[in-house]
Design a protein around this motif. Structure first.
Motif, mmCIF file in Angstrom:
data_model
loop_
_atom_site.group_PDB
_atom_site.id
_atom_site.type_symbol
_atom_site.label_atom_id
_atom_site.label_comp_id
_atom_site.label_asym_id
_atom_site.label_seq_id
_atom_site.Cartn_x
_atom_site.Cartn_y
_atom_site.Cartn_z
ATOM 1 N N UNK A 1 -23.788 93.421 -2.590
ATOM 2 C CA UNK A 1 -22.699 94.000 -2.065
ATOM 3 C C UNK A 1 -22.763 92.997 -0.700
ATOM 4 N N UNK A 2 -23.961 93.130 -0.033
ATOM 5 C CA UNK A 2 -24.151 92.402 1.364
ATOM 6 C C UNK A 2 -24.049 90.795 1.142
ATOM 7 N N UNK A 3 -24.173 90.109 -0.012
ATOM 8 C CA UNK A 3 -23.929 88.892 -0.546
ATOM 9 C C UNK A 3 -22.520 88.626 -0.411
ATOM 10 N N UNK A 4 -21.717 89.957 -1.050
ATOM 11 C CA UNK A 4 -20.146 89.610 -0.853
ATOM 12 C C UNK A 4 -19.540 89.593 0.369
ATOM 13 N N UNK A 5 -20.165 90.432 1.319
ATOM 14 C CA UNK A 5 -19.797 90.418 2.619
ATOM 15 C C UNK A 5 -20.216 89.091 3.333
ATOM 16 N N UNK A 6 -21.245 88.253 2.966
ATOM 17 C CA UNK A 6 -21.529 86.902 3.241
ATOM 18 C C UNK A 6 -20.322 86.171 2.930
ATOM 19 N N UNK A 7 -19.848 86.324 1.698
ATOM 20 C CA UNK A 7 -18.606 85.500 1.513
ATOM 21 C C UNK A 7 -17.530 85.562 2.324
ATOM 22 N N UNK A 8 -17.295 86.793 2.863
ATOM 23 C CA UNK A 8 -16.027 87.111 3.873
ATOM 24 C C UNK A 8 -16.344 86.134 5.086
ATOM 25 N N UNK A 9 -17.709 86.030 5.285
ATOM 26 C CA UNK A 9 -18.206 85.350 6.664
ATOM 27 C C UNK A 9 -17.969 83.719 6.371
ATOM 28 N N UNK A 10 -18.017 83.325 5.061
ATOM 29 C CA UNK A 10 -17.550 81.991 5.019
ATOM 30 C C UNK A 10 -16.329 81.587 4.971
ATOM 31 N N UNK A 11 -15.409 82.467 4.849
ATOM 32 C CA UNK A 11 -13.975 82.014 4.735
ATOM 33 C C UNK A 11 -13.481 81.683 6.114
ATOM 34 N N UNK A 12 -12.306 81.184 6.244
ATOM 35 C CA UNK A 12 -11.622 80.669 7.294
ATOM 36 C C UNK A 12 -11.242 82.045 8.080
ATOM 37 N N UNK A 13 -10.949 81.673 9.365
ATOM 38 C CA UNK A 13 -10.889 83.049 10.221
ATOM 39 C C UNK A 13 -9.464 83.494 9.815
ATOM 40 N N UNK A 14 -9.509 84.932 10.165
ATOM 41 C CA UNK A 14 -8.307 85.573 10.365
ATOM 42 C C UNK A 14 -8.507 86.724 11.395
ATOM 43 N N UNK A 15 -7.318 87.209 12.278
ATOM 44 C CA UNK A 15 -7.374 88.032 13.331
ATOM 45 C C UNK A 15 -6.156 89.081 13.091
ATOM 46 N N UNK A 16 -6.541 90.339 13.819
ATOM 47 C CA UNK A 16 -5.700 91.124 13.574
ATOM 48 C C UNK A 16 -5.565 92.143 15.154
#
Lengths: 221, 272
Positions: free
Chosen positions: B22-37
């Motif tokens: 699960x933590x590795x999956x969260x790493x995948x999010x950190x690799x993606x290009x940025x999104x803000x809200x």
């Protein structure tokens, strides 16, 4: 009818008409909702605006009609998400046919007339039976007053036979205002003799500039 | 994070009580290009950086509409994001069909979180590798949520995810206290500024980012490139950061200068 416990339908009456023109389409329906000899309401719309260029008018059992309209509206939303554009009238025509046939063995008690503009901007009318058999025509009517109205439309709009070659245009050469006037006339006539038709007439006109709605009072008896 | 003997299956706990997959999956999010809200009481804005794999390719879509009143921005495995967007759209349509009213955003994020959680507790599945910023408007006002691959979700006033999002978060942390009362235009400006922070030096242009907004009287929609460029130009005119003045910066809706611009921002039909 009232004594059987297993009769699942009810006819709420009403009449729908649609006429296709060169660059417009008129879809009209009365607004009376009846059961037997009673009027439930004088103010109920049978017309559903499905897309930019597609309008559906249905008469028959309002429970089924409401469900059918909702179903199509949800399918249209899904289509828009997937294709990033609105459904065309011919596409919706096929979808309606498939939706109706899906319930071939417990049909929607709905007699439909689909009107709109096709991909070239020409008027487009599709007429259906309860299980989805459909045909593109120049004009059509369904519902309790249809047998009173159809012969008049046949007389006035004289659609050429689809069997002729070269293929003739089924859309009427009448102008938009002439078509709307014709619709008002036929409904006034149907109201005289059909007890289920009357109260108010809702007329929807679709053309290049969008969808326009108009109302006309009809006899209330 | 280093490889260890507890990270092969998602159904294996580590002695410290962690699920490494699960933590590795969260790493995948950190690799993606940025999104803000970010959100105010009445509006919510989503922004994303358009990163293309190469100069030859077009960028991937990161902003999706789920319904009139809800949209998402994704970061991480875009394919997972696309599938989840389809799920969100379906849930919204189903709810509208049954209840004839828009699905409240809080319910939507719970359904999404539950779907993500399932993938953290099945040995034959893997967690979704995408983080979603869900922005929507319902009866209780505008909302912004972040959904993790872990199945957790949090509500935020403003947030950023993806690569170099820390810069954007730092900027948002300084300013979020006032966001409740921000006007629609100021929210958009701040979103653009937050996106600029993640670019770290690269010049911000309308081609590089996508911004969407939802709010009272305004269905969720992506703002066209022309308007975004006008916001960016107005921002650059005012010295340094975005200021509250420039309501002259609120650009009038203008016709696209080049028809090609509008065409290129249309996603291909295969990209739902």
């Amino acid at each position: 009818m009232a004594l059987r416990g297993d009769w699942m339908y009810e006819n709420n009456g009403g009449t729908c008409v649609a006429i296709a023109g060169i660059d417009y389409c008129v879809v009209a329906a009365d607004t009376r909702l009846s059961v037997g000899y009673n009027i439930l309401t004088r103010d109920h719309s049978k017309i559903c605006s499905l897309a930019d260029k597609v309008v559906l008018a249905s008469s028959g059992f309002q429970g089924d009609i409401r469900a059918l309209h909702k179903n199509l509206a949800a399918r249209h939303l899904l289509y828009q998400h997937q294709h990033n554009k609105q459904m065309s009238c011919p596409a919706m025509g096929q979808l309606l046919s498939n939706t109706l046939y899906y319930k071939r063995f417990f049909p929607y008690y709905a007699f439909n007339v689909l009107g709109g503009l096709d991909n070239e901007g020409k008027g487009c009318v599709f007429t259906y039976d309860a299980v989805g058999s459909y045909e593109r025509v120049g004009y059509s009517t369904q519902g309790s007053g249809s047998s009173l109205i159809m012969p008049v439309l046949d007389n006035q709009l004289k659609s050429p036979s689809p069997l002729l070659l070269p293929a003739r245009d089924a859309v009427t050469p009448l102008s938009e205002t002439e078509a709307v006037d014709l619709v008002k006339d036929v409904f006034a006539s149907a109201t005289e003799r059909d007890i289920y038709t009357g109260d108010k007439l809702e007329i929807v006109v679709i053309n290049a500039s969008g969808i326009k709605r108009e109302y006309l009072e009809l006899r209330k008896d | 994070m280093f490889r260890n003997q507890y990270d092969t299956d998602v159904t294996t706990w580590s002695p410290a009580g962690r699920l490494f997959q699960v933590e590795y999956a969260m790493e995948a999010v950190k690799q993606g290009s940025a999104a803000v809200g970010l959100r105010s009481k009445t509006h919510a804005v989503l922004g994303a950086v358009n990163k293309a794999a190469s100069d030859l390719a077009s960028h991937q879509r990161k902003l999706f509409r789920a319904d009139q009143h809800v949209g998402v921005a994704i970061a991480g495995l875009t394919a997972d994001g696309r599938v989840l967007s389809r799920f969100l759209r379906n849930e919204c349509i189903n709810h509208s069909f049954v209840y004839e009213s828009p699905l409240p955003v809080s319910r939507l994020v719970v359904q999404l979180a539950d779907k993500a959680q399932v993938c953290t507790q099945r040995s034959w599945k893997r967690p979704f590798g995408v983080g979603l910023l869900v922005a929507g408007l319902d009866e209780t006002g505008a909302h912004l949520y972040y959904n993790c691959p872990s199945g957790n979700y949090f509500e935020y006033q403003a947030f950023a995810i993806g690569s170099r999002s820390q810069a954007a978060k730092t900027f948002l942390e300084r300013r979020f206290q006032e966001y409740d009362t921000y006007s629609r235009e100021d929210l958009i400006k701040d979103a653009l500024f937050a996106i600029k922070e993640t670019l770290q030096g690269e010049k911000l242009t309308a081609q590089l980012c996508t911004v969407a907004i939802v709010g009272e009287g305004e269905a969720f929609h992506i703002i066209d490139q022309q308007t975004i460029q006008e916001y960016i130009d107005a921002m650059e005119l005012s010295t340094g950061g975005p200021d509250e003045e420039a309501d002259a910066a609120a650009p009038p809706s203008a016709e696209a200068q080049e028809g090609g611009e509008g065409a290129s921002s249309e996603p291909a039909p295969m990209d739902i």
